[in-house]
Write a protein that holds these residues in place. Structure first.
Motif, PDB file in Angstrom:
ATOM      1  N   SER A  34       0.833  -1.206   0.000  1.00  0.00           N
ATOM      2  CA  SER A  34       0.000   0.000   0.000  1.00  0.00           C
ATOM      3  C   SER A  34       0.866   1.254   0.000  1.00  0.00           C
ATOM      4  O   SER A  34       0.545   2.248  -0.668  1.00  0.00           O
ATOM      5  CB  SER A  34      -0.940  -0.007   1.206  1.00  0.00           C
ATOM      6  OG  SER A  34      -0.216  -0.217   2.414  1.00  0.00           O
ATOM      7  N   SER A  35       1.979   1.208   0.729  1.00  0.00           N
ATOM      8  CA  SER A  35       2.914   2.330   0.711  1.00  0.00           C
ATOM      9  C   SER A  35       3.583   2.460  -0.653  1.00  0.00           C
ATOM     10  O   SER A  35       3.749   3.573  -1.181  1.00  0.00           O
ATOM     11  CB  SER A  35       3.973   2.155   1.799  1.00  0.00           C
ATOM     12  OG  SER A  35       4.969   3.153   1.707  1.00  0.00           O
ATOM     13  N   ARG A  69       1.230   4.048  -3.109  1.00  0.00           N
ATOM     14  CA  ARG A  69       1.078   5.484  -2.828  1.00  0.00           C
ATOM     15  C   ARG A  69       2.301   6.260  -3.304  1.00  0.00           C
ATOM     16  O   ARG A  69       2.178   7.334  -3.898  1.00  0.00           O
ATOM     17  CB  ARG A  69       0.870   5.693  -1.330  1.00  0.00           C
ATOM     18  CG  ARG A  69       0.529   7.126  -0.949  1.00  0.00           C
ATOM     19  CD  ARG A  69       0.604   7.331   0.548  1.00  0.00           C
ATOM     20  NE  ARG A  69       1.962   7.145   1.031  1.00  0.00           N
ATOM     21  CZ  ARG A  69       2.928   8.063   0.942  1.00  0.00           C
ATOM     22  NH1 ARG A  69       2.676   9.227   0.367  1.00  0.00           N
ATOM     23  NH2 ARG A  69       4.128   7.813   1.406  1.00  0.00           N
ATOM     24  N   VAL A  74      -4.481   4.648  -3.394  1.00  0.00           N
ATOM     25  CA  VAL A  74      -4.514   3.280  -2.876  1.00  0.00           C
ATOM     26  C   VAL A  74      -5.908   2.683  -2.971  1.00  0.00           C
ATOM     27  O   VAL A  74      -6.080   1.513  -3.358  1.00  0.00           O
ATOM     28  CB  VAL A  74      -3.993   3.252  -1.421  1.00  0.00           C
ATOM     29  CG1 VAL A  74      -4.118   1.848  -0.839  1.00  0.00           C
ATOM     30  CG2 VAL A  74      -2.537   3.716  -1.352  1.00  0.00           C
ATOM     31  N   THR A 104       1.647   1.721   5.259  1.00  0.00           N
ATOM     32  CA  THR A 104       1.258   2.890   4.470  1.00  0.00           C
ATOM     33  C   THR A 104       1.820   4.166   5.087  1.00  0.00           C
ATOM     34  O   THR A 104       1.150   5.200   5.145  1.00  0.00           O
ATOM     35  CB  THR A 104      -0.274   2.964   4.297  1.00  0.00           C
ATOM     36  OG1 THR A 104      -0.803   1.647   4.096  1.00  0.00           O
ATOM     37  CG2 THR A 104      -0.645   3.785   3.076  1.00  0.00           C
TER      38      THR A 104
END
Length: 391
Positions: free
Chosen positions: A201-202, A205, A211, A286
């Motif tokens: 997810s990070s 991004r 996301v 994240t």
């Protein structure tokens, strides 16, 4: 004699049915079988040369028994450090044939792969997307010995630029700075089991994508086990309270298990005040960065607001250290709950979510002073957006 008639001749309707008078024991946080844990930091990144110097000048006298490992590796930390460097930074991906079992299993953010060839394929693809990738070792927590094998939890930072195609689309040119944790079991020079979270997810991004939009677009790609979960979330049995862990059991392992169990399953949020340092630092999925006990308490409350029936399980835990020098603890955990409350995941969907993650804890003077956690948060969002299962 009729099949439904007991031996004493009593009618089947009068038969006494034996039932338990108490709920079965819940094993949510029961300790795993004992493994040798290092009681100091004599074999660790903090005690030895800096990682870059260690890589530049390999070899030396062997520091621990490692039957079957290459003679050039001095200890298990050296093995993990330099195998990672060989494969990823020297781009000698073929070393995977030497250091991964042919039937190695890897559980990652988006599912799982089986077999060494799948590992080689995934490694090549990631390097293709980030050809200038650099891996900086932050810590390696380990336990075990040459007889049962070694368990290692490698926390590292990935830095590179997206100049190649990836599963997320064409090159963006963006720079990533990504926390990753990889938990492996190795024996006689080969890794045979791995749990790794690249904090996808990070990554998404940092590449410039939304996301939630990516989760909606890719939800249909989830593997089958995520499609149709059924049954209760087993935080307790029936109307009973959650399991109580023995508060008298000594040692850092029992203390960490109790802390996590009481915080997440008993909802005893005051444990943060009791067992976390005032200047506690949290580095989370994240790119969450929290400071202090109040911030962390709010984070836990937020998760449990979204998933009011959530249960937290410690799936594996090992540690190194002692009371004087402190401890570093590696935890692999899972969380299951029903999305029934508001929060950053969006309006409640009523969907069941399974999430897992990897955590490192730094403990000093009886308090948790810092935590690093990564999880498959994008997969959790995908589960909320997956299309309905149709007959």
């Amino acid at each position: 004699m009729a099949d439904d008639e007991p031996a004493d001749g009593a009618p089947a309707s009068d038969r006494v049915i034996e039932v338990r008078t108490a709920p079965a024991t819940v094993t949510t946080a029961s300790p795993a079988p004992r493994r040798p844990m290092p009681e100091d930091f004599s074999i660790s990144l903090r005690a030895l040369r800096a990682a870059d110097q260690r890589i530049a000048r390999p070899g030396g006298e062997r520091q621990q028994a490692m039957r079957g490992y290459e003679d050039t590796f001095t200890d298990i930390v050296d093995f993990i450090l330099r195998v990672t460097h060989r494969i990823w930074e020297e781009k000698a991906v073929g070393y995977l044939y030497e250091h991964y079992a042919h039937n190695a299993r890897v559980l990652h953010d988006m599912g799982s792969t089986y077999g060494r060839e799948a590992v080689i394929e995934a490694t090549t693809a990631f390097l293709g997307a980030f050809p200038d990738l650099r891996l900086y070792a932050d810590d390696i927590v380990w336990c075990g010995d040459e007889d049962v094998g070694f368990w290692t939890s490698h926390r590292l930072t990935l830095v590179g630029h997206n100049t190649g195609w990836s599963v997320w689309g064409p090159p963006t040119g963006r720079r990533i700075n990504l926390m990753v944790i990889a938990d492996c079991h190795s024996r006689e020079n080969r890794i045979d089991d791995e749990y790794v979270s690249h904090n996808i997810s990070s990554l998404v991004r940092q590449l410039g994508h939304d996301v939630h939009a990516v989760a909606r677009r890719t939800a249909a790609d989830l593997p089958a086990p995520f499609e149709d979960p059924v049954g209760d979330v087993e935080r307790f049995i029936g109307q009973a309270a959650p399991e109580r862990l023995d508060s008298d059991e000594p040692g850092v392992e029992a203390w960490v298990r109790r802390t996590l169990h009481e915080l997440w399953n008993w909802r005893l949020f005051d444990r943060v005040q009791e067992r976390y340092a005032p200047a506690f630092r949290f580095h989370g999925p994240t790119d969450r960065e929290l400071f202090g006990r109040a911030d962390f308490t709010a984070y836990v409350l937020g998760v449990l607001t979204m998933f009011p029936d959530a249960t937290h399980r410690v799936d594996d835990l090992y540690w190194m250290g002692n009371d004087r020098d402190g401890y570093t603890v590696a935890v692999r955990w899972s969380l299951t709950g029903t999305h029934r409350g508001p929060g950053p995941y969006g309006p409640p969907t009523g969907r069941r979510v399974r999430q897992w993650g990897l955590t490192h804890l730094a403990i000093r003077d009886g308090l948790i002073v810092e935590e690093w956690t990564v999880s498959n948060e994008l997969a959790a969002l995908q589960q909320l957006h997956r299309p309905p299962v149709t007959a």
